[in-house]
Design a protein around this motif. Structure first.
Motif, PDB file in Angstrom:
ATOM      1  N   SER A  64       0.826  -1.239   0.084  1.00 58.25           N
ATOM      2  CA  SER A  64       0.207  -0.156  -0.030  1.00 58.25           C
ATOM      3  C   SER A  64       0.821   1.363  -0.121  1.00 58.25           C
ATOM      4  O   SER A  64       0.563   2.068  -0.762  1.00 58.25           O
ATOM      5  N   GLU A  67       2.159   1.653  -3.416  1.00 59.43           N
ATOM      6  CA  GLU A  67       0.897   2.176  -4.355  1.00 59.43           C
ATOM      7  C   GLU A  67       0.864   3.643  -3.974  1.00 59.43           C
ATOM      8  O   GLU A  67       0.485   4.334  -5.141  1.00 59.43           O
ATOM      9  N   ALA A  71       1.123   6.591  -6.581  1.00 62.93           N
ATOM     10  CA  ALA A  71       0.043   7.687  -7.172  1.00 62.93           C
ATOM     11  C   ALA A  71       0.419   8.984  -7.067  1.00 62.93           C
ATOM     12  O   ALA A  71       0.265   9.801  -7.969  1.00 62.93           O
ATOM     13  N   LEU A  88      -1.782   4.724 -13.624  1.00 65.07           N
ATOM     14  CA  LEU A  88      -2.217   4.020 -12.170  1.00 65.07           C
ATOM     15  C   LEU A  88      -2.916   2.686 -12.390  1.00 65.07           C
ATOM     16  O   LEU A  88      -2.477   1.767 -11.665  1.00 65.07           O
ATOM     17  N   GLN A  89      -3.416   2.637 -13.662  1.00 65.36           N
ATOM     18  CA  GLN A  89      -3.930   0.743 -13.863  1.00 65.36           C
ATOM     19  C   GLN A  89      -2.577  -0.091 -13.993  1.00 65.36           C
ATOM     20  O   GLN A  89      -2.450  -0.990 -13.469  1.00 65.36           O
ATOM     21  N   THR A  92      -1.148  -0.409 -10.718  1.00 68.16           N
ATOM     22  CA  THR A  92      -1.983  -1.210  -9.831  1.00 68.16           C
ATOM     23  C   THR A  92      -1.777  -2.926 -10.265  1.00 68.16           C
ATOM     24  O   THR A  92      -1.694  -3.751  -9.320  1.00 68.16           O
ATOM     25  N   GLU A  93      -1.823  -2.893 -11.742  1.00 72.15           N
ATOM     26  CA  GLU A  93      -1.557  -4.256 -12.099  1.00 72.15           C
ATOM     27  C   GLU A  93      -0.418  -4.990 -11.553  1.00 72.15           C
ATOM     28  O   GLU A  93      -0.240  -6.228 -11.267  1.00 72.15           O
ATOM     29  N   ASN A  96      -0.940  -5.821  -7.934  1.00 71.71           N
ATOM     30  CA  ASN A  96      -1.525  -6.951  -7.698  1.00 71.71           C
ATOM     31  C   ASN A  96      -1.042  -8.343  -7.962  1.00 71.71           C
ATOM     32  O   ASN A  96      -1.128  -9.271  -7.018  1.00 71.71           O
TER      33      ASN A  96
END
Ligand SMILES: Nc1ncnc2c1ncn2[C@@H]1O[C@H](COP(=O)(O)OP(=O)(O)O)[C@@H](O)[C@H]1O
Ligand SMILES: N[C@@H](CC(=O)OP(=O)(O)O)C(=O)O
Length: 446
Positions: A64, A67, A71, A88-89, A92-93, A96
């Protein structure tokens, strides 16, 4: 074609990334090799550590934090909502994917996959930024061309063949972006070229495409004559030959990965060390041109183990040395430095994985004394044996410091000395004062 490598500090924030983009420009054909943003690979190592320890909550917290950090940088980097969303995508990928390893048995193969995410993110972000700026670029996936063999060594034939084929698909493209550090192993798994390995990626890529120059962009104006993290008032060395640079890298000058000079030297490609914080500074040029009669720089390699091996006459003396070195070879442990006397031999190693086994085997025909937490101090320059006086300068500088080993003669470009870790700073400072503060120059060769 030029190869430009930007390290973690040079892509460490949105502001730094914009600066890199302005250095990249778009006119000349070039391959840009990027490291992960500074701090990311260390964070990924810690996250992998959490998975080994079965501490998913800790891993989740660290993911987190990462991330959130990304961001903030994305918000500052991109102008439009479209590109902010895309970046951002992307981030995140990747995170994840990192999280997908939680709650399962965790292996060294999984760790390598996690460590690769930093470079995949930084190159993806740079590619999107260049797109947003209208600079045409192509992202070359390093995992499709960078490969090591079963022995862990790069596979230059494979790298050249795959990379040239990828470049040939884009004959009109000027700017290619790729990841440093990451590769595949002989079995196709994701692997890496060891910590700090993006420099090595850049020189392997340079050799594969017969580049006219390899540029290593970092946060300092080239190779300094001593470690700037330890010594005050160091200054840049403007010119080094390949051997001097390789010695400095091997013996601890962190600005270069220990292996990165070899591919450039073999292909005779100049390497330029440049400062992304001050792009107009001249930096250091590494080539096959030797500057005569000068001591160039000093470096220190930490975490050295000293081993003194004294024969107890179990073996005929002509067999003693071969038995000693066979023992190190058997345990695949490289010896950094060696000095010998009539009855014994002292060596240093930095890989202590098999130290216990090595000592046990040596003790069948020798007495063995081991001392850890030592350093090797390496003085580099044109130390050709006819250049009288350099030994005296070094010894004079270190006259108040206990020295365990001195080695000269394996190469005419360095003298190496082993001492205790606690004497390192004093020794480096004294060498700077004696060798560089007054402009020393060795007498001409006799
Ligand atoms: N002899 C030296 N000359 C220049 N920098 C050195 C030297 N020895 C150690 N360094 C350190 O190397 C750092 C740059 O290397 P590195 O951290 O790998 O950069 P990057 O993030 O660009 O990969 C410098 O900030 C400096 O502190
Ligand atoms: N990101 C990798 C590879 C690398 O070379 O990084 P840098 O260029 O920041 O030293 C590491 O931290 O080890």
């Amino acid at each position: 074609m030029k190869v430009l490598k930007f390290g973690g500090t040079s892509v460490g924030s949105a502001r730094r990334m914009k600066n890199v983009a302005s250095i990249i420009g778009s006119s000349e054909r070039k391959i840009v090799v990027l490291s992960a943003m500074s701090g990311t690979t260390n964070a990924l190592v810690c996250i992998a550590g959490c998975f080994y320890r079965k501490a998913p909550d800790e891993a989740n917290k660290m993911i987190s934090e990462q991330e959130q950090k990304y961001a903030r940088e994305i918000e500052a980097l991109y102008r439009t909502d479209l590109y902010k969303e895309r970046a951002l995508q992307l981030v995140t990928e990747h995170f994840n994917h990192v999280w997908s390893f939680s709650g399962k048995p965790f292996t060294v193969f999984d760790e390598k996959v996690i460590l690769a995410q930093g470079e995949l993110i930084s190159t993806g972000m740079m590619d999107l930024y260049l797109q947003e700026q209208g600079i045409e670029s192509v992202l070359l996936p390093a995992l499709n061309f960078m490969r090591i063999t079963a022995d862990g060594e790069p596979d230059p034939v494979y790298i050249r063949e795959k990379l040239v084929a990828l470049l040939d698909q884009h004959p009109d493209t000027s700017v290619f972006i790729t990841q440093g550090f990451i590769c595949r192993n002989a079995y196709g798994d994701i692997d890496n070229l060891q910590r700090g390995g993006s420099d090595y990626s850049a020189s392997l890529i340079g050799a594969a495409v017969d580049a006219e120059e390899i540029q290593i962009w970092t946060d300092i104006d080239g190779m300094h004559n001593n470690d700037p993290r330890v010594v005050n008032h160091t200054s840049p060395v403007r010119q080094l030959n390949f051997e001097e640079a390789a010695k400095l890298a091997h013996f601890g000058a962190k600005i270069l990965h220990p292996c990165c000079i070899r591919p450039a030297k073999e292909s005779n490609i100049p390497v330029r060390l440049l400062n992304s914080f001050e792009p107009s500074a001249p930096g250091t040029l590494i080539s096959n041109t030797a500057e005569k009669g000068r001591i160039k720089a000093v470096a220190a390699k930490d975490d050295i183990t000293y081993i003194k091996i004294k024969s107890i006459n179990q073996l005929p003396s002509h067999k003693f040395l071969s038995h000693v070195f066979d023992t190190f070879a058997f345990y695949k442990t490289a010896v950094d430095m060696v000095t010998t006397s009539d009855i014994g031999v002292s060596v240093t190693i930095d890989n202590t994985e098999y130290l216990q086994e090595i000592v046990a085997r040596l003790e069948s025909y020798a007495t063995v004394f081991v001392e850890k937490e030592m350093v090797i101090i390496c003085v580099v320059g044109d130390l050709e044996w006819r250049n009288v006086g350099f030994e005296a300068l070094i010894i004079e500088a270190l006259k108040d410091i206990p020295v365990r080993m001195i080695s000269y003669g394996g190469s005419s470009s360095n003298v190496s000395l082993v001492m205790r870790k606690e004497d390192k700073t004093r020794a480096l400072q004294a060498l700077s004062t004696h060798l560089f503060d007054s402009s020393q120059s060795l007498p001409p060769a006799i």
